[in-house]
Design a protein around this motif. Structure first.
Motif, PDB file in Angstrom:
ATOM      1  N   HIS A 158       2.437   0.302   4.677  1.00  0.00           N
ATOM      2  CA  HIS A 158       1.407  -0.264   5.537  1.00  0.00           C
ATOM      3  C   HIS A 158       1.123   0.713   6.675  1.00  0.00           C
ATOM      4  CE1 HIS A 158       5.195  -1.454   7.493  1.00  0.00           C
ATOM      5  NE2 HIS A 158       4.507  -1.345   8.630  1.00  0.00           N
ATOM      6  N   ASN A 191       0.849  -1.193   0.000  1.00  0.00           N
ATOM      7  CA  ASN A 191       0.000   0.000   0.000  1.00  0.00           C
ATOM      8  C   ASN A 191       0.884   1.243   0.000  1.00  0.00           C
ATOM      9  OD1 ASN A 191      -1.889   1.987   0.371  1.00  0.00           O
ATOM     10  ND2 ASN A 191      -3.043   0.864   1.933  1.00  0.00           N
ATOM     11  N   LYS A 192       1.071   1.852  -1.153  1.00  0.00           N
ATOM     12  CA  LYS A 192       1.994   2.986  -1.265  1.00  0.00           C
ATOM     13  C   LYS A 192       1.476   4.243  -0.568  1.00  0.00           C
ATOM     14  CE  LYS A 192       0.212   4.514  -5.779  1.00  0.00           C
ATOM     15  NZ  LYS A 192       0.566   4.790  -7.192  1.00  0.00           N
ATOM     16  N   ASN A 193       0.173   4.317  -0.312  1.00  0.00           N
ATOM     17  CA  ASN A 193      -0.402   5.490   0.344  1.00  0.00           C
ATOM     18  C   ASN A 193      -0.417   5.367   1.867  1.00  0.00           C
ATOM     19  OD1 ASN A 193      -0.971   6.778  -2.132  1.00  0.00           O
ATOM     20  ND2 ASN A 193      -2.867   5.605  -2.352  1.00  0.00           N
ATOM     21  N   ALA A 194      -0.171   4.174   2.386  1.00  0.00           N
ATOM     22  CA  ALA A 194      -0.200   3.960   3.837  1.00  0.00           C
ATOM     23  C   ALA A 194       1.135   4.364   4.451  1.00  0.00           C
ATOM     24  CB  ALA A 194      -0.503   2.498   4.149  1.00  0.00           C
ATOM     25  N   HIS A 218       6.486   4.229   3.960  1.00  0.00           N
ATOM     26  CA  HIS A 218       5.208   3.900   3.337  1.00  0.00           C
ATOM     27  C   HIS A 218       5.113   2.382   3.117  1.00  0.00           C
ATOM     28  CE1 HIS A 218       3.774   7.984   2.520  1.00  0.00           C
ATOM     29  NE2 HIS A 218       5.039   8.313   2.248  1.00  0.00           N
ATOM     30  N   ASP A 228      -1.856  -5.672   3.372  1.00  0.00           N
ATOM     31  CA  ASP A 228      -1.183  -4.415   3.607  1.00  0.00           C
ATOM     32  C   ASP A 228      -0.394  -4.427   4.898  1.00  0.00           C
ATOM     33  OD1 ASP A 228      -3.305  -4.609   5.277  1.00  0.00           O
ATOM     34  OD2 ASP A 228      -3.888  -2.477   5.126  1.00  0.00           O
TER      35      ASP A 228
END
Length: 305
Positions: free
Chosen positions: A262, A249-252, A260, A302
């Motif tokens: 998770h 998950n690149k946005n987490a 980034h 994730d």
């Protein structure tokens, strides 16, 4: 005032800009002057040198020859900046001293001791009760409740022992023991040769045992706030920072890995460490009062590793 000033160093020079506590300023000034001595005129001249900006302008507009003694100067000084006088404190104000979240026992004890000197409480029982009442829940607070101290000096002595033990435990938590040497096989012990003879079995199934997932605990505060508490942060093994993603998950964003990939709620690395600290009892004050059936943290798409 053509008065020769003392050549002895006064230490770090204090100044009064008009917003500080005037009594604290005069006390500090008197303490420095006690080291050098001098006449009333010397005191007046040196006190004038501590007044910058607007406070110096107030002194300049006074008529020539208006000030004749240092006591008169100090009285005028107090009258001009009377609103800067600190409010009167009472001995029972010690009950307002509370231990902050994340504040160590040593820091709280030192801060409480400073206030005891300032407030000068005469009732030893009140001082002891105020200290115990102001402490956050923890091992030392529990020991004081079990064996209630009689004096504040007794608290300081017991705290000194507790702090020393706690610091040694913290040091031990960061140590890594040496690798246990593999025992020699019987054939190697008798012949001195290696690689000859029947090897030992690595395990019954010949494969590595998979690690059980950690338990998921419900804490009173968010995980990112929990890992920021100094006493807890010192016990966590924080991974090295990297620019690589720690999951799909690149946005987490994980506050523990600072990377980034998770979310921290899915981070297995911090979950394992927090689970161990919960089992040891270190985090009991941060757990929810009633915990439901604890669910295992399962590896998902994730999750961080």
């Amino acid at each position: 005032m053509d008065i020769a000033l003392p050549t002895t160093s006064l230490g770090s020079k204090v100044t009064f800009t008009g917003v500080e506590d005037l009594e604290a300023h005069l006390t500090t000034f008197h303490t420095q002057m006690m080291l050098t001595g001098g006449s009333s005129a010397v005191y007046c001249k040196l006190l004038m040198s501590t007044l910058p900006g607007a406070t110096l302008e107030w002194f300049v507009i006074l008529p020539d020859g208006y000030i004749t003694t240092f006591d008169q100067f100090a009285t005028l000084f107090r009258e001009q900046y009377l609103v800067n006088k600190a409010p009167t404190q009472f001995s029972y104000d010690v009950f307002d001293i509370k231990q902050y979240q994340g504040e160590s026992l040593k820091e709280y004890l030192n801060r409480f001791g400073v206030q005891v000197v300032r407030l000068k409480p005469t009732d030893e029982v009140m001082t002891v009760h105020a200290f115990v009442k102001g402490m956050l829940p923890g091992p030392f607070s529990e020991s004081l409740l079990r064996f209630y101290p009689k004096t504040f000096n007794e608290i300081k002595c017991r705290a000194l022992t507790h702090i020393a033990v706690d610091e040694r435990v913290t040091e031990k938590c960061g140590l890594i023991g040496p690798i246990r040497p593999q025992p020699m096989r019987v054939h190697e012990a008798t012949t001195g040769k290696k690689g000859v003879g029947k090897p030992y079995k690595q395990s019954q199934a010949g494969t590595r045992t998979r690690r059980d997932p950690p338990l998921k605990h419900n804490f009173r505060i968010e995980l990112k706030e929990l890992i920021a508490i100094p006493n807890l942060a010192a016990r966590l093994k924080v991974p090295a920072k990297t620019d690589k993603k720690r999951g799909p998950n690149k946005n987490a964003w994980c506050e523990f890995h600072q990377a980034h990939g998770h979310y921290i709620r899915n981070c297995l690395t911090v979950a394992y460490q927090l689970d161990e600290l919960v089992k040891s009892g270190f985090l009991k004050d941060y757990l929810q009062e009633q915990q439901n059936d604890q669910a295992l943290v399962t590896a998902g798409a994730d999750q961080g590793h």
